[in-house]
Write a protein that holds these residues in place. Structure first.
Motif, PDB file in Angstrom:
ATOM      1  N   ASP A   1     -33.830  89.819  85.905  1.00 44.26           N
ATOM      2  CA  ASP A   1     -34.097  90.797  86.957  1.00 44.26           C
ATOM      3  C   ASP A   1     -35.139  90.208  87.919  1.00 44.26           C
ATOM      4  O   ASP A   1     -36.268  89.954  87.522  1.00 44.26           O
ATOM      5  CB  ASP A   1     -34.626  92.081  86.317  1.00 44.26           C
ATOM      6  CG  ASP A   1     -34.773  93.199  87.331  1.00 44.26           C
ATOM      7  OD1 ASP A   1     -35.355  94.232  86.986  1.00 44.26           O
ATOM      8  OD2 ASP A   1     -34.293  93.041  88.480  1.00 44.26           O
TER       9      ASP A   1
ATOM     10  N   ASN B   1     -36.802  91.566  90.196  1.00 47.07           N
ATOM     11  CA  ASN B   1     -37.912  92.485  90.494  1.00 47.07           C
ATOM     12  C   ASN B   1     -39.059  92.334  89.506  1.00 47.07           C
ATOM     13  O   ASN B   1     -40.191  92.646  89.819  1.00 47.07           O
ATOM     14  CB  ASN B   1     -37.418  93.921  90.480  1.00 47.07           C
ATOM     15  CG  ASN B   1     -36.409  94.186  91.577  1.00 47.07           C
ATOM     16  OD1 ASN B   1     -36.440  93.541  92.615  1.00 47.07           O
ATOM     17  ND2 ASN B   1     -35.487  95.097  91.331  1.00 47.07           N
ATOM     18  N   ASN B   2     -38.765  91.840  88.285  1.00 42.01           N
ATOM     19  CA  ASN B   2     -39.797  91.696  87.263  1.00 42.01           C
ATOM     20  C   ASN B   2     -40.546  90.377  87.342  1.00 42.01           C
ATOM     21  O   ASN B   2     -41.543  90.197  86.689  1.00 42.01           O
ATOM     22  CB  ASN B   2     -39.198  91.839  85.868  1.00 42.01           C
ATOM     23  CG  ASN B   2     -38.723  93.255  85.622  1.00 42.01           C
ATOM     24  OD1 ASN B   2     -39.217  94.192  86.233  1.00 42.01           O
ATOM     25  ND2 ASN B   2     -37.780  93.414  84.720  1.00 42.01           N
TER      26      ASN B   2
ATOM     27  N   LYS C   1     -43.033  87.697  88.699  1.00 45.73           N
ATOM     28  CA  LYS C   1     -44.250  87.716  89.520  1.00 45.73           C
ATOM     29  C   LYS C   1     -44.879  86.361  89.578  1.00 45.73           C
ATOM     30  O   LYS C   1     -44.793  85.569  88.741  1.00 45.73           O
ATOM     31  CB  LYS C   1     -45.258  88.708  88.950  1.00 45.73           C
ATOM     32  CG  LYS C   1     -44.768  90.132  89.061  1.00 45.73           C
ATOM     33  CD  LYS C   1     -45.797  91.096  88.523  1.00 45.73           C
ATOM     34  CE  LYS C   1     -45.276  92.511  88.623  1.00 45.73           C
ATOM     35  NZ  LYS C   1     -46.199  93.477  88.128  1.00 45.73           N
TER      36      LYS C   1
END
Length: 56
Positions: A51, A53-54, A56
């Motif tokens: 994913d 979005n996870n 960083k």
């Protein structure tokens, strides 16, 4: 040209079979069952996150 490609295939097969056999020996030594997965013989997994979005 064909000889070089055949040597590349031969070396790749030897490495894959050798790696699988080494992992099988380790599993047997640890008392675990040996699992055969023909689609992923060395059980390699992707290192990137699934994913975006996870990450960083």
């Amino acid at each position: 040209m064909i000889t070089n490609i055949s040597y590349l295939v031969l070396i790749s097969l030897i490495l894959i079979i050798g790696g699988w056999a080494f992992k099988a020996l380790i599993a047997i030594a640890q008392g675990k069952p040996v699992e055969v997965n023909l689609r992923n013989p060395l059980n390699l997994k992707a290192r990137w996150p699934k994913d975006p979005n996870n990450s960083k």
